[in-house]
Design an enzyme around this catalytic site. Structure first.
Site, PDB file in Angstrom:
ATOM      1  N   GLY A   1      17.370  93.158 -11.537  1.00  0.00           N
ATOM      2  CA  GLY A   1      16.836  92.566 -10.562  1.00  0.00           C
ATOM      3  C   GLY A   1      15.254  92.598 -10.905  1.00  0.00           C
ATOM      4  N   ASP A   2      14.874  93.963 -10.799  1.00  0.00           N
ATOM      5  CA  ASP A   2      13.399  94.221 -10.723  1.00  0.00           C
ATOM      6  C   ASP A   2      12.731  93.802 -12.154  1.00  0.00           C
ATOM      7  OD1 ASP A   2      13.677  96.437  -8.456  1.00  0.00           O
ATOM      8  OD2 ASP A   2      15.054  96.802  -9.988  1.00  0.00           O
TER       9      ASP A   2
ATOM     10  N   SER B   1      19.156  86.350  -8.766  1.00  0.00           N
ATOM     11  CA  SER B   1      20.280  85.389  -8.794  1.00  0.00           C
ATOM     12  C   SER B   1      20.399  84.333  -7.723  1.00  0.00           C
ATOM     13  CB  SER B   1      21.739  86.253  -9.233  1.00  0.00           C
ATOM     14  OG  SER B   1      21.840  87.048  -8.349  1.00  0.00           O
TER      15      SER B   1
ATOM     16  N   TYR C   1      28.091  93.053  -6.231  1.00  0.00           N
ATOM     17  CA  TYR C   1      27.941  94.495  -6.151  1.00  0.00           C
ATOM     18  C   TYR C   1      29.574  95.081  -5.979  1.00  0.00           C
ATOM     19  CZ  TYR C   1      23.051  94.015  -5.557  1.00  0.00           C
ATOM     20  OH  TYR C   1      21.886  93.520  -5.784  1.00  0.00           O
TER      21      TYR C   1
ATOM     22  N   ARG D   1      24.304  88.133  -6.392  1.00  0.00           N
ATOM     23  CA  ARG D   1      24.042  89.237  -5.937  1.00  0.00           C
ATOM     24  C   ARG D   1      22.497  89.514  -5.468  1.00  0.00           C
ATOM     25  NH1 ARG D   1      25.962  94.217  -9.643  1.00  0.00           N
ATOM     26  NH2 ARG D   1      23.744  94.862  -9.840  1.00  0.00           N
ATOM     27  N   GLY D   2      21.645  90.203  -6.304  1.00  0.00           N
ATOM     28  CA  GLY D   2      20.339  90.253  -6.028  1.00  0.00           C
ATOM     29  C   GLY D   2      19.619  88.995  -5.679  1.00  0.00           C
ATOM     30  N   GLU D   3      18.425  89.292  -5.306  1.00  0.00           N
ATOM     31  CA  GLU D   3      17.581  88.032  -4.797  1.00  0.00           C
ATOM     32  C   GLU D   3      17.227  87.270  -6.083  1.00  0.00           C
ATOM     33  OE1 GLU D   3      16.738  91.242  -4.246  1.00  0.00           O
ATOM     34  OE2 GLU D   3      15.744  91.470  -2.171  1.00  0.00           O
TER      35      GLU D   3
END
Ligand code: TRH
Length: 353
Positions: free
Chosen positions: A19-20, A249, A175, A245-247
């Site tokens: 993600g990062d 996607s 997750y 999931r994370g911001e």
């Protein structure tokens, strides 16, 4: 001298998964290819960018974190997610005649605090000024990153061509705390055939063991190898339903107008649930009441690790309405300036004031 295409250094420390690095890579491309800025990306795990974008020409500008210590700072410096550039680099920033515009590019949030803090200055002890920049969906936020290019065909994914017209294509990227096994019971019993594309990782191992594909009732599970980011975006945009999931996607599903269920990165004291509901408040504001209620219930269950049996057929029934609503919201976002445009405007004002 008025400057339109400044140099930009981006700093990224990888906390977890892609993600990062994924956001920083997307941002680097957007500013270089979309605006002609000269970009360097300093990252503590450069190999991660290799996986996200093999052979990309901008890859030459991806440097290991330590390389920044010996270099002259750029005109604009972005630290992603408060990661603190190396101290010698910060000292060099403070020594410049014209100090760089220094931005902390934060995580996406639709919460009120993010809207209140977006763009605020934060004076530093060494005399430099750092500004908060919050990506988001509201007009007064920093926006979302769109991509410049059309994505090439997915010739490397043969199963996408083999599916029958009535198959529901779903992405599973979540997750391990999400109740995937409970959801599987609903999928097995579905009246409609389902192709579940499971992103590589713990959840794929849980659902498929070491297998590449697995048939269970109405559901065909297909393990996805890790895809380059542009292929991942393309695949997601072709799904009928995406569990994201994370911001990053989430942002892709939103901009592509794909119906989605967001599994948010869990934080202590359940602060992630406040963030989730702030997002849903925005996303569902203009949705029909029954759709809004169902969508919120499903998000609540998915993010609390419970899946009430029979929720999937309800979701399927609502999918045409959810699809329409998702498209409308995606279009609304695409009609406003994206993060690159908002960032460029914000920074150029500071640089040229
Ligand atoms: O990887 P994530 O779980 O990232 C998370 C979030 O950013 C979270 O908020 C943060 O706190 C945590 O990291 C540390 O999920 P996300 O944000 O959806 O990013 C996934 C990235 O990986 C995205 O850029 C798409 C990319 N990707 C590929 O390029 N190919 C793939 O095959 C897959 C599965 C993902």
């Amino acid at each position: 001298m008025f400057c339109l295409q400044p140099s930009l250094d981006i700093f990224c420390r990888v906390i977890d998964n892609f993600g990062d690095g994924g956001v920083c890579w997307r941002f680097a491309q957007r500013m270089q290819e979309g605006f002609g800025w000269s970009v360097r990306l300093f990252i503590d795990q450069p190999s991660l960018i290799d996986a996200l974008a093999p052979q990309h020409k901008l890859y030459a500008q991806v440097r290991p974190w330590e390389a920044a210590t010996a270099l002259e700072p750029a005109q604009v410096v972005v630290e992603a997610f408060g990661c603190d550039p190396p101290s010698s680099y910060i000292a060099a920033m403070a020594n410049k005649n014209i100090p760089p515009v220094w931005i902390n590019l934060e995580y996406f949030s639709a919460e009120q605090f993010a809207l209140d803090c977006h763009g605020l200055p934060s004076p530093q002890r060494n005399g430099l000024m750092k500004y908060f920049f919050f990506p988001g969906v509201h007009p007064q936020s920093g926006g979302l990153l769109t991509s410049q290019k059309k994505i090439s065909a997915l010739s490397d994914l043969p199963f996408m061509q083999e599916i029958t017209a009535d198959t529901l294509v779903c992405l599973m990227f979540c997750y391990p705390y999400a109740p995937v096994e409970e959801l599987m019971e609903d999928l097995r019993a579905s009246l409609q055939p389902i192709l579940l594309l499971v992103a590589e990782g713990e959840v794929a191992n849980l659902l498929l063991g070491s297998k590449k594909t697995h048939q269970t009732g109405s559901a065909t599970l297909q393990r996805l190898d890790f895809l380059p980011q542009s292929s991942f975006d393309h695949l997601l945009a072709r799904c009928d339903l995406a569990f994201v999931r994370g911001e990053d996607s989430l942002a892709r599903a939103l901009l592509a107008g794909v119906p989605h269920i967001w599994n948010i990165y869990a934080q202590t004291q359940e602060t992630h649930l406040l963030k989730l509901h702030a997002f849903l408040d925005w996303f569902l504001k203009k949705a029909p009441d029954d759709l809004a209620v169902l969508n919120r219930q499903i998000h609540q269950a998915w993010n609390r690790g419970t899946w009430p049996k029979g929720s999937f057929p309800k979701l399927l029934e609502a999918l045409p309405a959810l699809g329409q609503h998702s498209k409308k919201m995606g279009l609304e976002l695409l009609q406003t300036p994206d993060l690159g445009e908002r960032f460029s405007e914000f920074v150029l004002k500071k640089l040229n004031s």
